[in-house]
Write an enzyme that holds these catalytic residues in place. Sequence first.
Site, PDB file in Angstrom:
ATOM      1  N   ARG A  64       0.846  -1.214   0.000  1.00  0.00           N
ATOM      2  CA  ARG A  64       0.000   0.000   0.000  1.00  0.00           C
ATOM      3  C   ARG A  64       0.874   1.253   0.000  1.00  0.00           C
ATOM      4  O   ARG A  64       0.539   2.261  -0.607  1.00  0.00           O
ATOM      5  CB  ARG A  64      -0.967  -0.011   1.199  1.00  0.00           C
ATOM      6  N   TYR A 102     -14.545  16.428 -17.461  1.00  0.00           N
ATOM      7  CA  TYR A 102     -14.949  15.029 -17.473  1.00  0.00           C
ATOM      8  C   TYR A 102     -16.118  14.849 -16.483  1.00  0.00           C
ATOM      9  O   TYR A 102     -16.042  15.332 -15.347  1.00  0.00           O
ATOM     10  CB  TYR A 102     -13.753  14.167 -17.062  1.00  0.00           C
ATOM     11  N   ASP A 127      -5.827  18.559 -15.532  1.00  0.00           N
ATOM     12  CA  ASP A 127      -6.087  17.182 -15.941  1.00  0.00           C
ATOM     13  C   ASP A 127      -5.600  17.073 -17.389  1.00  0.00           C
ATOM     14  O   ASP A 127      -6.205  17.625 -18.303  1.00  0.00           O
ATOM     15  CB  ASP A 127      -7.584  16.875 -15.826  1.00  0.00           C
ATOM     16  N   LYS A 167      -6.401   5.911 -20.118  1.00  0.00           N
ATOM     17  CA  LYS A 167      -6.576   6.396 -21.471  1.00  0.00           C
ATOM     18  C   LYS A 167      -5.260   6.235 -22.259  1.00  0.00           C
ATOM     19  O   LYS A 167      -4.855   5.133 -22.496  1.00  0.00           O
ATOM     20  CB  LYS A 167      -7.091   7.835 -21.439  1.00  0.00           C
TER      21      LYS A 167
HETATM   22  C1  LIG Z   1     -11.539   9.031 -17.889  1.00  0.00           C
HETATM   23  C2  LIG Z   1     -11.177  10.340 -17.343  1.00  0.00           C
HETATM   24  C3  LIG Z   1     -11.047  10.533 -15.966  1.00  0.00           C
HETATM   25  C4  LIG Z   1     -11.333   9.452 -14.965  1.00  0.00           C
HETATM   26  O1  LIG Z   1     -10.420   8.398 -15.064  1.00  0.00           O
HETATM   27  P1  LIG Z   1     -10.764   6.861 -14.732  1.00  0.00           P
HETATM   28  O2  LIG Z   1      -9.479   6.185 -14.991  1.00  0.00           O
HETATM   29  O3  LIG Z   1     -11.868   6.443 -15.651  1.00  0.00           O
HETATM   30  O4  LIG Z   1     -11.194   6.811 -13.303  1.00  0.00           O
HETATM   31  C5  LIG Z   1     -10.657  11.793 -15.538  1.00  0.00           C
HETATM   32  N1  LIG Z   1     -10.424  12.796 -16.403  1.00  0.00           N
HETATM   33  C6  LIG Z   1     -10.552  12.640 -17.731  1.00  0.00           C
HETATM   34  C7  LIG Z   1     -10.269  13.784 -18.641  1.00  0.00           C
HETATM   35  C8  LIG Z   1     -10.937  11.412 -18.246  1.00  0.00           C
HETATM   36  O5  LIG Z   1     -11.073  11.259 -19.565  1.00  0.00           O
END
Ligand SMILES: *Cc1c(COP(=O)(O)O)cnc(C)c1O
Length: 380
Positions: free
Chosen positions: A50, A102, A173, A198
């Site tokens: 962890r 998002y 982000d 992603k």
């Molecule tokens: C998918 C996404 C998230 C969340 O991520 P997860 O891995 O699905 O929890 C946050 N910000 C953006 C821009 C995203 O495309």
Amino acid sequence: MSYKIETRCMHLDEDIVPCEKTGSISFPIYQTATFCHEGVGKSTGYDYTRLQNPTRERLEKIVAKLEGGIDALAFSSGMAAITTLMELFKPGDHLIVENDLYGGSVRLFDHVNKKNGIEFTGLDLWKDNVEDYIKENTKAVFVETPTNPMMNVTDIQALADKLKDKGILLIVDNTFLSPYLQNPLKLGADIVVHSGTKYLGGHNDTLAGFIIVDDDEVSDKLRFLIKTTGAGLSPFDSWLIMRGIQTLSVRMERAQSNAGLLAEWLSKQPGIKRVIYPGLSIHPGHEIMKKQARGFGAMLTFECESKELALKLLEDTKLIQYAESLGGTETLITYPLTQTHADVPEEKRLKNGITDKVLRLSVGLEAIEDLIADFEQALQ
Ligand SMILES: *Cc1c(COP(=O)(O)O)cnc(C)c1O
């Protein structure tokens, strides 16, 4: 010596000889929960997974280098990363957030963080002047650029300059462009987050998230939080994301070249009202993107003439599959209205332009001729 970004997707500067004593080219998956100690007061540096695990640590070092940060933390999903990040704030703190985020981030802020006493102001950070909204208790600004799904572009450096010396953290982000195309820390941001699910993972097979920082104090706070709240990425998933990152540069190049061609082609099709892709010179953020990123990415959004056509495209494309998510090898088509942005309140969604005619594409690595042919038959 410092490697170029393509090399950094695979190698750390300190790698000189192949891994460890065995010569294994692939970094091992340390599938263990705990680590033994030779004696009291002695440690290998690892205690319990962890807190840290060698496989996760290796991945974190690679991602920190790719973003130009001093530290990166790997989480079990993008939302786990953002949830942990929000623990930096306390009741009474105020955050300014981009309106077109998002959908999962909007849901987290509205339904979890507000309940815990955090205040939010939503802005179109690409056009509103943030300075007019800063209050005494403003602690951070949270932005995506380009935004999801409307592809609005914010000038990161200009925003960072407005927040400088005010003790307000700029959080970006950076999921949509990946560290291969944009490095917000170098433009003055304080914290970068990613959904590693992603482009970093890149194969639509593993969830992951990252926080990257360039400040020791923030890094210490987040290290405390990851060990205390426990959302760190598992060793096996760390290995999968590390494997995905190895091909980040070639995937991004190919996907964005396909996206540019598809954006041009779609723009000329009857039935398609407008294509929103920052690589098109008519996009209002085109010049800013040229300045702050190394490319335009592989996400594009388009508006159909009618809802009927949007639904038809979702159902009739065959190669291009109708699914949430983005950044994988396969081209996916998404209906933000009912998928990624279903939980965004209607009023806000419409104000942002997310109507029943809007579709989002995550362009993948297929042959461009096949992608165009698939749209051609679906548009019939
Ligand atoms: C998918 C996404 C998230 C969340 O991520 P997860 O891995 O699905 O929890 C946050 N910000 C953006 C821009 C995203 O495309």
